[in-house]
Design a protein around this motif. Sequence first.
Motif, PDB file in Angstrom:
ATOM      1  N   GLU A 128     -12.687  13.163 -12.506  1.00 28.00           N
ATOM      2  CA  GLU A 128     -11.776  12.232 -11.845  1.00 28.00           C
ATOM      3  C   GLU A 128     -10.700  11.775 -12.845  1.00 28.00           C
ATOM      4  O   GLU A 128     -11.040  11.318 -13.940  1.00 28.00           O
ATOM      5  CB  GLU A 128     -12.647  11.042 -11.405  1.00 28.00           C
ATOM      6  CG  GLU A 128     -12.203  10.216 -10.228  1.00 28.00           C
ATOM      7  CD  GLU A 128     -12.151  10.947  -8.893  1.00 28.00           C
ATOM      8  OE1 GLU A 128     -11.026  10.998  -8.343  1.00 28.00           O
ATOM      9  OE2 GLU A 128     -13.181  11.449  -8.389  1.00 28.00           O
ATOM     10  N   GLY A 129      -9.441  11.960 -12.498  1.00 34.82           N
ATOM     11  CA  GLY A 129      -8.366  11.445 -13.353  1.00 34.82           C
ATOM     12  C   GLY A 129      -7.896  12.394 -14.440  1.00 34.82           C
ATOM     13  O   GLY A 129      -7.018  12.052 -15.233  1.00 34.82           O
ATOM     14  N   CYS A 130      -8.437  13.602 -14.477  1.00 34.13           N
ATOM     15  CA  CYS A 130      -8.026  14.522 -15.548  1.00 34.13           C
ATOM     16  C   CYS A 130      -6.655  15.149 -15.251  1.00 34.13           C
ATOM     17  O   CYS A 130      -6.108  15.002 -14.153  1.00 34.13           O
ATOM     18  CB  CYS A 130      -9.081  15.587 -15.778  1.00 34.13           C
ATOM     19  SG  CYS A 130      -9.021  16.876 -14.554  1.00 34.13           S
ATOM     20  N   VAL A 131      -6.127  15.804 -16.266  1.00 31.12           N
ATOM     21  CA  VAL A 131      -4.830  16.474 -16.143  1.00 31.12           C
ATOM     22  C   VAL A 131      -5.097  17.975 -16.046  1.00 31.12           C
ATOM     23  O   VAL A 131      -5.810  18.541 -16.880  1.00 31.12           O
ATOM     24  CB  VAL A 131      -3.943  16.167 -17.369  1.00 31.12           C
ATOM     25  CG1 VAL A 131      -2.646  16.975 -17.327  1.00 31.12           C
ATOM     26  CG2 VAL A 131      -3.656  14.672 -17.455  1.00 31.12           C
ATOM     27  N   LEU A 132      -4.539  18.616 -15.036  1.00 40.27           N
ATOM     28  CA  LEU A 132      -4.799  20.036 -14.804  1.00 40.27           C
ATOM     29  C   LEU A 132      -3.578  20.882 -15.147  1.00 40.27           C
ATOM     30  O   LEU A 132      -2.503  20.687 -14.568  1.00 40.27           O
ATOM     31  CB  LEU A 132      -5.173  20.267 -13.334  1.00 40.27           C
ATOM     32  CG  LEU A 132      -6.462  19.600 -12.860  1.00 40.27           C
ATOM     33  CD1 LEU A 132      -6.637  19.797 -11.342  1.00 40.27           C
ATOM     34  CD2 LEU A 132      -7.661  20.145 -13.618  1.00 40.27           C
ATOM     35  N   VAL A 133      -3.763  21.796 -16.092  1.00 43.33           N
ATOM     36  CA  VAL A 133      -2.691  22.722 -16.455  1.00 43.33           C
ATOM     37  C   VAL A 133      -3.135  24.114 -16.044  1.00 43.33           C
ATOM     38  O   VAL A 133      -4.122  24.636 -16.562  1.00 43.33           O
ATOM     39  CB  VAL A 133      -2.406  22.674 -17.970  1.00 43.33           C
ATOM     40  CG1 VAL A 133      -1.340  23.696 -18.340  1.00 43.33           C
ATOM     41  CG2 VAL A 133      -1.989  21.267 -18.387  1.00 43.33           C
ATOM     42  N   ASP A 134      -2.432  24.666 -15.107  1.00 45.71           N
ATOM     43  CA  ASP A 134      -2.811  25.965 -14.549  1.00 45.71           C
ATOM     44  C   ASP A 134      -1.861  27.030 -15.071  1.00 45.71           C
ATOM     45  O   ASP A 134      -0.728  27.141 -14.629  1.00 45.71           O
ATOM     46  CB  ASP A 134      -2.764  25.884 -13.015  1.00 45.71           C
ATOM     47  CG  ASP A 134      -3.460  27.075 -12.373  1.00 45.71           C
ATOM     48  OD1 ASP A 134      -3.554  28.135 -13.030  1.00 45.71           O
ATOM     49  OD2 ASP A 134      -3.909  26.941 -11.221  1.00 45.71           O
ATOM     50  N   ALA A 135      -2.341  27.799 -16.052  1.00 43.70           N
ATOM     51  CA  ALA A 135      -1.497  28.834 -16.645  1.00 43.70           C
ATOM     52  C   ALA A 135      -1.743  30.179 -15.974  1.00 43.70           C
ATOM     53  O   ALA A 135      -1.249  31.202 -16.421  1.00 43.70           O
ATOM     54  CB  ALA A 135      -1.757  28.921 -18.149  1.00 43.70           C
ATOM     55  N   GLY A 136      -2.519  30.172 -14.904  1.00 41.91           N
ATOM     56  CA  GLY A 136      -2.785  31.422 -14.183  1.00 41.91           C
ATOM     57  C   GLY A 136      -1.657  31.750 -13.235  1.00 41.91           C
ATOM     58  O   GLY A 136      -0.957  30.868 -12.746  1.00 41.91           O
ATOM     59  N   TYR A 137      -1.486  33.020 -13.041  1.00 48.43           N
ATOM     60  CA  TYR A 137      -0.443  33.428 -12.102  1.00 48.43           C
ATOM     61  C   TYR A 137      -0.923  34.731 -11.494  1.00 48.43           C
ATOM     62  O   TYR A 137      -0.623  35.811 -11.980  1.00 48.43           O
ATOM     63  CB  TYR A 137       0.887  33.589 -12.828  1.00 48.43           C
ATOM     64  CG  TYR A 137       2.045  33.737 -11.887  1.00 48.43           C
ATOM     65  CD1 TYR A 137       2.523  32.633 -11.166  1.00 48.43           C
ATOM     66  CD2 TYR A 137       2.638  34.977 -11.683  1.00 48.43           C
ATOM     67  CE1 TYR A 137       3.571  32.773 -10.283  1.00 48.43           C
ATOM     68  CE2 TYR A 137       3.693  35.119 -10.795  1.00 48.43           C
ATOM     69  CZ  TYR A 137       4.157  34.006 -10.099  1.00 48.43           C
ATOM     70  OH  TYR A 137       5.192  34.153  -9.211  1.00 48.43           O
ATOM     71  N   ASN A 138      -1.743  34.574 -10.460  1.00 46.38           N
ATOM     72  CA  ASN A 138      -2.363  35.737  -9.833  1.00 46.38           C
ATOM     73  C   ASN A 138      -1.559  36.164  -8.614  1.00 46.38           C
ATOM     74  O   ASN A 138      -0.771  35.379  -8.084  1.00 46.38           O
ATOM     75  CB  ASN A 138      -3.800  35.375  -9.448  1.00 46.38           C
ATOM     76  CG  ASN A 138      -4.575  34.826 -10.638  1.00 46.38           C
ATOM     77  OD1 ASN A 138      -4.871  35.536 -11.565  1.00 46.38           O
ATOM     78  ND2 ASN A 138      -4.873  33.520 -10.613  1.00 46.38           N
TER      79      ASN A 138
END
Lengths: 285, 285
Positions: free
Chosen positions: A224-234
């Motif tokens: 809860e409350g975390c920061v999400l960095v999505d470096a995926g690019y599918n």
Amino acid sequence: MQTPMILDGKALAKSVEQELQVRVQRIKDKTGRVPVLATIIVGNDPASVTYVRMKGNACNRVGIRPLKIEMPEESTTEDVIRQIQALNEDPDVHGILLQHPVPRHIDEMACFNSIDLAKDVDGVNTNTFGRMSMQMDAFKSATPLGIITLLKHYNIPLEGREAVVIGRSPILGKPVAMMLLNENATVTICHSKTKDLPEVVRRADIVVAAVGKPEFVKADWVKEGCVLVDAGYNPGNIGDIDLKNAIAKCSAYTPVPGGVGPMTISSLIRQTVESAERKFGITNG
Amino acid sequence: MQTPMILDGKALAKSVEQELQVRVQRIKDKTGRVPVLATIIVGNDPASVTYVRMKGNACNRVGIRPLKIEMPEESTTEDVIRQIQALNEDPDVHGILLQHPVPRHIDEMACFNSIDLAKDVDGVNTNTFGRMSMQMDAFKSATPLGIITLLKHYNIPLEGREAVVIGRSPILGKPVAMMLLNENATVTICHSKTKDLPEVVRRADIVVAAVGKPEFVKADWVKEGCVLVDAGYNPGNIGDIDLKNAIAKCSAYTPVPGGVGPMTISSLIRQTVESAERKFGITNG
């Protein structure tokens, strides 16, 4: 619950481009020259062709001259290295990009390592990585630099935070881990051999997903409350995080598309401009 | 509770030395030459003087010729780099060690980076670090290599284990983290800005303490059954872990002295022998 903040890479990349336009114009005014980014593409991988076109377009928007070098699929490692060496020696070239991935029979790391550090604007040479890790003067791996730039722009605190990096590739997982460490985060690097990955991810204040598997990180793995960095690019514009379900729990996230992707290109062209500024002895600012 | 296993670096270093004696003798038989390790010491730091003497003794025991180069305290960075370059070009020198620490006015990293990769047997060049991190052919940072060698010798499982590295120095924390990662451990790197360090350490199956503060890691920070690697070596033969109290909880530990210290020297001389073997085209084994 507050609405999570969107870490809008597209918007930030656009504003960086405006700044770079000014800097390129200054180079032009002072020297009559423009920065040149040489891009080598080997073979016809459709994703690579698309990336190279996007990067070329970004160059054009800011006034960098893209120099596209197409090499046939059957090129050898030696062929590619010879081409890179010619570009290293070409005084008119300020940055060299070898589009990843190259055909399997080519030793990509050997090619990366033949790029002159002063022109390694994509940050792929192992010595660029080593120097960056030890906080010496060096260009930075483009995607990790894009991620850190984005996090800082949105004032995401990094110091003392628990960052969990999922993936350990030479151009993403390892360098982003080192950059987060140098920003004083407590960094954990996870991978396919990690036991109980969900439990490790649950500790994270910041999650960087760089595995290349669609929606691999599940919503119930994230705190809860975390920061999400999505470096995926599918394929199909799908990231590595199940954002649809995870967004409700996070405090901030990078959308896919429009998050990390544009920042990668932005970092590449920014470092190309920096390289040209150094070459011409122009101080930024 | 089982009695914890002592990870006896002194004994292992001794058996490695016996193997190296054989390899040096083979080089001698085939070429009439012996490996040469050049050691540069700048100034008169007493700890450095001791280390250089210990390393020289280890060289002598296995048949490596130590070439000791003493430079005055007031040497400049350029002086040291010039000396290193001369050794890079000297065909009779197989390994170069610049004893750490150098006087403060010298740019140690710049000196390290002037060491030829082929002679960087102490593993201090940023490109050595980068290549090692990316699992390319490279020498390894001596202390981290010593630690991994010791853990493997005692069959400590690394794959999938949670390793916590405390400290992020260029010659210890960062490279040992990368080596543990390449051994498929899940690696967390902690440092002075880490929040709630005891809680992070409690997760660890393997703790590597490399902070340089006597008995910094307390017994109540460590998980029952964990493996303790103490890379600290503080005045009075005191490590970075409060081993006296922590031993009862761990499954294995490196003693201080006689744990990591001898393995550092062992790695240095082993890599010097490897460098000479390569130079002379001799395959080990």
